[in-house]
Scaffold this active site. Structure first.
Site, short mmCIF file in Angstrom:
data_model
loop_
_atom_site.label_atom_id
_atom_site.label_comp_id
_atom_site.label_asym_id
_atom_site.label_seq_id
_atom_site.Cartn_x
_atom_site.Cartn_y
_atom_site.Cartn_z
CG ASN A 43 42.49 44.22 16.68
OD1 ASN A 43 41.95 43.58 15.78
ND2 ASN A 43 41.86 44.60 17.78
CD1 TRP A 44 45.56 44.93 10.85
CD2 TRP A 44 45.08 43.81 8.98
NE1 TRP A 44 46.74 44.75 10.16
CE2 TRP A 44 46.47 44.07 9.00
CE3 TRP A 44 44.54 43.11 7.89
CZ2 TRP A 44 47.34 43.65 7.98
CZ3 TRP A 44 45.40 42.70 6.86
CH2 TRP A 44 46.78 42.98 6.91
CE LYS A 45 40.28 47.78 17.16
NZ LYS A 45 39.80 48.80 18.09
CG HIS A 101 39.45 43.83 21.47
ND1 HIS A 101 38.49 44.82 21.41
CD2 HIS A 101 40.63 44.40 21.14
CE1 HIS A 101 39.09 45.95 21.04
NE2 HIS A 101 40.38 45.72 20.86
CD GLU A 132 36.76 47.18 19.33
OE1 GLU A 132 37.05 46.36 18.45
OE2 GLU A 132 37.38 48.25 19.49
CD GLU A 156 43.75 46.59 23.40
OE1 GLU A 156 44.45 47.08 22.50
OE2 GLU A 156 42.66 46.03 23.19
N GLY A 214 40.59 53.65 20.21
CA GLY A 214 39.96 54.31 19.07
C GLY A 214 39.53 55.74 19.35
CB SER A 232 44.89 56.10 21.08
OG SER A 232 43.47 56.09 20.93
N GLY A 236 45.40 49.27 16.90
CA GLY A 236 44.23 49.16 16.03
C GLY A 236 44.37 50.07 14.83
N GLY A 237 43.77 51.27 14.93
CA GLY A 237 43.72 52.22 13.82
C GLY A 237 45.04 52.42 13.09
#
Ligand code: PGA
Length: 252
Positions: A10-12, A96, A98, A168, A174, A214, A235-236
């Protein structure tokens, strides 16, 4: 039948077009020859067309980070399923944390997105998870049950590979704080049992439940060794070619 693990990036809201092209190229080459797992990447909407060119003909699946339920119409700021499909996009992340927390998306709205996606043939990746306050208050399972039941309300599943779930925990996203394998497995097992209560056994058994929060090259093997963890939503660590490559090559 065994569930095929899915590694999803997930590149956000990251990557320029040039960065997206470079990263997608690295992912495609990292996937060469892999047949026992699936890989998905979700660039921002603006990079979908660029990344589609790179992944075309490869085994890497393209996903959007959200999707509207309607075919077209007055939905300013939204993207229709058909628009995504035209770009070669076959999956979409929905719900998600977010989206829920920053943009106020409710379980009802998320359910509407999910139903629309499935109706038009997009595979949804439905995200859910508790906040730290909810975990500390002992509400984790109640929150997961609410989000999963409402998210899937009215949804029939004929083919289990047309729906993906992702646990999640919000406190792990994150933050560098991963859920332990035991914490994650406990939540996944709970959700698996929920699926057994909602769907036929053969379907519930086959729906994949990813873990996200994470995930990195150091913890992926232990997490994915858990019996009910069927992949990772990253993600990251999906923004760095090397770490995502190592995650893709997790050891079974
Ligand atoms: P993270 O994000 O891997 O950076 O924690 C996961 C996600 O939000 O999907």
């Amino acid at each position: 039948m065994q569930r095929i693990p899915l590694i999803a990036g997930n590149w956000k809201m990251h990557t320029s077009l040039a960065e997206a092209r470079e990263l997608a190229t690295a992912v495609v080459s990292a996937c060469k020859g892999l047949s026992d797992r699936e890989v998905m990447i979700a660039p921002p909407f603006t990079a979908l067309a660029t990344v589609a060119e790179v992944v075309r003909g490869s085994q890497v699946r393209l996903a959007a980070q959200n999707v509207c339920w309607a075919e077209q119409g007055a939905f300013t700021g939204e993207i229709a399923p058909g628009m995504l499909q035209e770009l070669g996009c076959s999956m979409a992340i929905i719900g998600h944390s977010e989206r829920r927390q920053i943009f106020g998306e409710s379980d009802v709205l998320i359910n509407q997105r999910l139903a629309g996606a499935m109706h038009f043939g997009i595979i949804p990746v439905l995200c859910f998870g508790e906040t730290l306050a909810e975990r500390e208050a002992g509400q984790t399972m109640a929150v997961l049950e609410r989000q999963v039941r409402l998210g899937l309300s009215g949804i029939t599943v004929a083919e289990p590979d047309r729906l993906v779930l992702a646990y999640e925990p919000v406190w792990a996203i994150g933050t560098g704080k991963t859920a332990s394998e035991q914490q994650a497995q406990e939540a996944h097992e709970f959700v698996r049992n929920l699926l057994f209560a909602m769907y036929e056994k053969s379907i519930a058994q086959q729906i994949r439940i990813l873990y996200g929060g994470s995930v990195n090259s150091g913890n992926v093997d232990a997490l994915l060794r858990q019996p009910d963890i069927d992949g990772a939503l990253v993600g990251g660590a999906s923004l760095k070619a090397e770490s995502f490559e190592r995650i893709i090559h997790f050891l079974q």
